[in-house]
Design an enzyme around this catalytic site. Structure first.
Site, PDB file in Angstrom:
ATOM      1  N   ARG A 135       0.841  -1.204   0.000  1.00 19.10           N
ATOM      2  CA  ARG A 135       0.000   0.000   0.000  1.00 19.10           C
ATOM      3  C   ARG A 135       0.872   1.249   0.000  1.00 19.10           C
ATOM      4  O   ARG A 135       2.069   1.209   0.290  1.00 19.10           O
ATOM      5  CB  ARG A 135      -0.898   0.016   1.243  1.00 19.10           C
ATOM      6  CG  ARG A 135      -0.117   0.026   2.534  1.00 19.10           C
ATOM      7  CD  ARG A 135      -0.941   0.407   3.745  1.00 19.10           C
ATOM      8  NE  ARG A 135      -0.171   0.239   4.973  1.00 19.10           N
ATOM      9  CZ  ARG A 135       0.733   1.094   5.410  1.00 19.10           C
ATOM     10  NH1 ARG A 135       1.002   2.190   4.724  1.00 19.10           N
ATOM     11  NH2 ARG A 135       1.392   0.868   6.538  1.00 19.10           N
ATOM     12  N   GLY A 136       0.255   2.382  -0.264  1.00 17.30           N
ATOM     13  CA  GLY A 136       0.944   3.648  -0.125  1.00 17.30           C
ATOM     14  C   GLY A 136       1.126   4.003   1.345  1.00 17.30           C
ATOM     15  O   GLY A 136       0.478   3.446   2.231  1.00 17.30           O
ATOM     16  N   GLY A 137       2.032   4.934   1.616  1.00 19.16           N
ATOM     17  CA  GLY A 137       2.242   5.405   2.975  1.00 19.16           C
ATOM     18  C   GLY A 137       3.394   4.711   3.669  1.00 19.16           C
ATOM     19  O   GLY A 137       4.084   3.861   3.102  1.00 19.16           O
ATOM     20  N   THR A 154       2.287   1.996  10.043  1.00 17.57           N
ATOM     21  CA  THR A 154       1.160   2.239  10.929  1.00 17.57           C
ATOM     22  C   THR A 154       0.925   1.001  11.781  1.00 17.57           C
ATOM     23  O   THR A 154       1.559  -0.043  11.580  1.00 17.57           O
ATOM     24  CB  THR A 154      -0.113   2.623  10.159  1.00 17.57           C
ATOM     25  OG1 THR A 154      -1.078   3.167  11.088  1.00 17.57           O
ATOM     26  CG2 THR A 154      -0.725   1.434   9.432  1.00 17.57           C
ATOM     27  N   TYR A 155       0.018   1.147  12.725  1.00 14.87           N
ATOM     28  CA  TYR A 155      -0.334   0.046  13.627  1.00 14.87           C
ATOM     29  C   TYR A 155      -1.794  -0.318  13.424  1.00 14.87           C
ATOM     30  O   TYR A 155      -2.649   0.554  13.225  1.00 14.87           O
ATOM     31  CB  TYR A 155      -0.115   0.465  15.084  1.00 14.87           C
ATOM     32  CG  TYR A 155      -0.738  -0.485  16.087  1.00 14.87           C
ATOM     33  CD1 TYR A 155      -0.135  -1.707  16.375  1.00 14.87           C
ATOM     34  CD2 TYR A 155      -1.943  -0.173  16.721  1.00 14.87           C
ATOM     35  CE1 TYR A 155      -0.718  -2.598  17.275  1.00 14.87           C
ATOM     36  CE2 TYR A 155      -2.527  -1.052  17.620  1.00 14.87           C
ATOM     37  CZ  TYR A 155      -1.912  -2.263  17.894  1.00 14.87           C
ATOM     38  OH  TYR A 155      -2.493  -3.142  18.774  1.00 14.87           O
ATOM     39  N   ALA A 179      -6.052   6.535   9.154  1.00 13.95           N
ATOM     40  CA  ALA A 179      -5.019   6.475   8.122  1.00 13.95           C
ATOM     41  C   ALA A 179      -5.624   5.954   6.826  1.00 13.95           C
ATOM     42  O   ALA A 179      -6.567   5.161   6.839  1.00 13.95           O
ATOM     43  CB  ALA A 179      -3.879   5.564   8.573  1.00 13.95           C
ATOM     44  N   GLY A 235      -6.906   0.401   1.915  1.00 16.28           N
ATOM     45  CA  GLY A 235      -7.992   1.345   2.149  1.00 16.28           C
ATOM     46  C   GLY A 235      -7.768   2.246   3.342  1.00 16.28           C
ATOM     47  O   GLY A 235      -6.838   3.040   3.362  1.00 16.28           O
ATOM     48  N   PHE A 236      -8.616   2.099   4.382  1.00 13.91           N
ATOM     49  CA  PHE A 236      -8.566   3.025   5.517  1.00 13.91           C
ATOM     50  C   PHE A 236      -8.572   2.253   6.828  1.00 13.91           C
ATOM     51  O   PHE A 236      -9.020   1.103   6.897  1.00 13.91           O
ATOM     52  CB  PHE A 236      -9.761   3.992   5.492  1.00 13.91           C
ATOM     53  CG  PHE A 236     -11.102   3.318   5.595  1.00 13.91           C
ATOM     54  CD1 PHE A 236     -11.676   3.042   6.832  1.00 13.91           C
ATOM     55  CD2 PHE A 236     -11.804   2.952   4.453  1.00 13.91           C
ATOM     56  CE1 PHE A 236     -12.915   2.418   6.933  1.00 13.91           C
ATOM     57  CE2 PHE A 236     -13.045   2.330   4.532  1.00 13.91           C
ATOM     58  CZ  PHE A 236     -13.599   2.059   5.780  1.00 13.91           C
ATOM     59  N   CYS A 245       2.735   6.808  10.202  1.00 18.35           N
ATOM     60  CA  CYS A 245       2.626   7.328   8.836  1.00 18.35           C
ATOM     61  C   CYS A 245       3.831   8.171   8.440  1.00 18.35           C
ATOM     62  O   CYS A 245       3.777   8.928   7.464  1.00 18.35           O
ATOM     63  CB  CYS A 245       1.334   8.125   8.660  1.00 18.35           C
ATOM     64  SG  CYS A 245      -0.148   7.170   9.061  1.00 18.35           S
TER      65      CYS A 245
END
Length: 268
Positions: free
Chosen positions: A109-111, A114-115, A176, A189-190, A207
């Site tokens: 994924r992009g970014g 994250t957790y 995120a 996605g989110f 991020c």
């Protein structure tokens, strides 16, 4: 600090009718011209298993064996490294594959890093992008708009920060967004913090954005936070923004049309 943006931009959806920055008046799930899709709640999943299910659904959508689908899940504790992650964002998790006892997995994924953990709502839309958005930027904005509308319904005012994907409450990130688009179909996605433990975020640079905090619906609303209420709010907002009418589906109904061999594909 970047100023919090409250205006709506780049909203997707065939039934919205407005120009960019204007979602239009025709934005309810009952609007005409809707596409019928499915929502599948996977429950609590291990990250790599959910990723394999995404790949199966993605391949089936590319081949038109299933319709547009939203996968919802909560993950067992995990850190994920997106395509822009750097060593300084992840600390020792960059090389050892675990951080404070929590596994670390690469993701396409992009970014950055994250957790994910129980109590966080993760949404993986499997959509043919051209049917909804002009391009990836508008799609990301549509996901942000989905979360912003859902949070408004939960009594949590939120918005965007210029140049920083995701959804924010002041200078604290509450959701995120990181996506992958392959062969015209979306993945990833989110991730919306609802009632999850926020302490694991302190071990990373979430991020890749140093100097900013994280928050959750529970932290903003206290005892009033409710995961099922948040789920309903997200589903309604997603349907509004993307002009989809989502029917609840079972795993057997969706994955019966996917190829089992896709489950053996690498998570990244």
């Amino acid at each position: 600090m970047a100023r919090l943006a409250q205006r709506r931009v780049g909203v997707c959806g065939p039934s919205l009718g407005g120009s960019e920055g204007d979602p239009g008046e025709n934005s309810s799930p009952a609007a005409g011209g809707q596409v019928i899709g499915h929502v599948l709640d996977l429950g609590l999943t291990e990250y790599r298993e959910a990723c394999r299910l995404q790949l199966r659904a993605h391949q089936a959508r590319v081949e038109d064996r299933i319709g547009d689908t939203l996968l919802l899940t909560e993950h067992l504790p995990v850190y994920t490294l997106g395509r822009t992650a750097r060593a300084e964002h992840a600390g020792e998790g960059w090389t050892c594959g675990a951080l404070a006892g929590i596994p670390v997995h690469a993701s396409d994924r992009g970014g950055s890093i994250t957790y994910h953990g129980p109590g966080q709502m993760v949404g993986y839309p499997i959509l043919k992008l051209r049917d909804y958005c002009a391009g990836p930027k508008a799609y990301v904005a549509g996901l942000e708009e989905t979360v912003i509308r859902a949070l408004a319904g939960l009594g949590v005012p939120a918005g965007r920060r210029g140049g920083m994907p995701g959804v924010w409450v002041s200078e604290r990130k509450i959701a995120a967004v990181g996506v992958r688009i392959s062969r015209g179909v979306t993945r990833h996605g989110f991730a919306l913090n609802v009632v999850n433990d926020l302490r694991p975020f302190s071990a990373i640079v979430p991020c890749g954005l140093a100097g900013y905090g994280v928050t959750s619906v529970a932290q903003e609303r206290g005892a009033a936070a409710d995961f099922e209420q948040a789920r309903r709010a997200v589903l309604r907002a997603f349907q509004e923004v993307f002009g989809l009418a989502l029917a609840e589906a079972r795993a057997t109904e969706v994955f019966a049309h996917t190829q089992a061999e896709a489950a053996d594909a690498p998570c990244v």
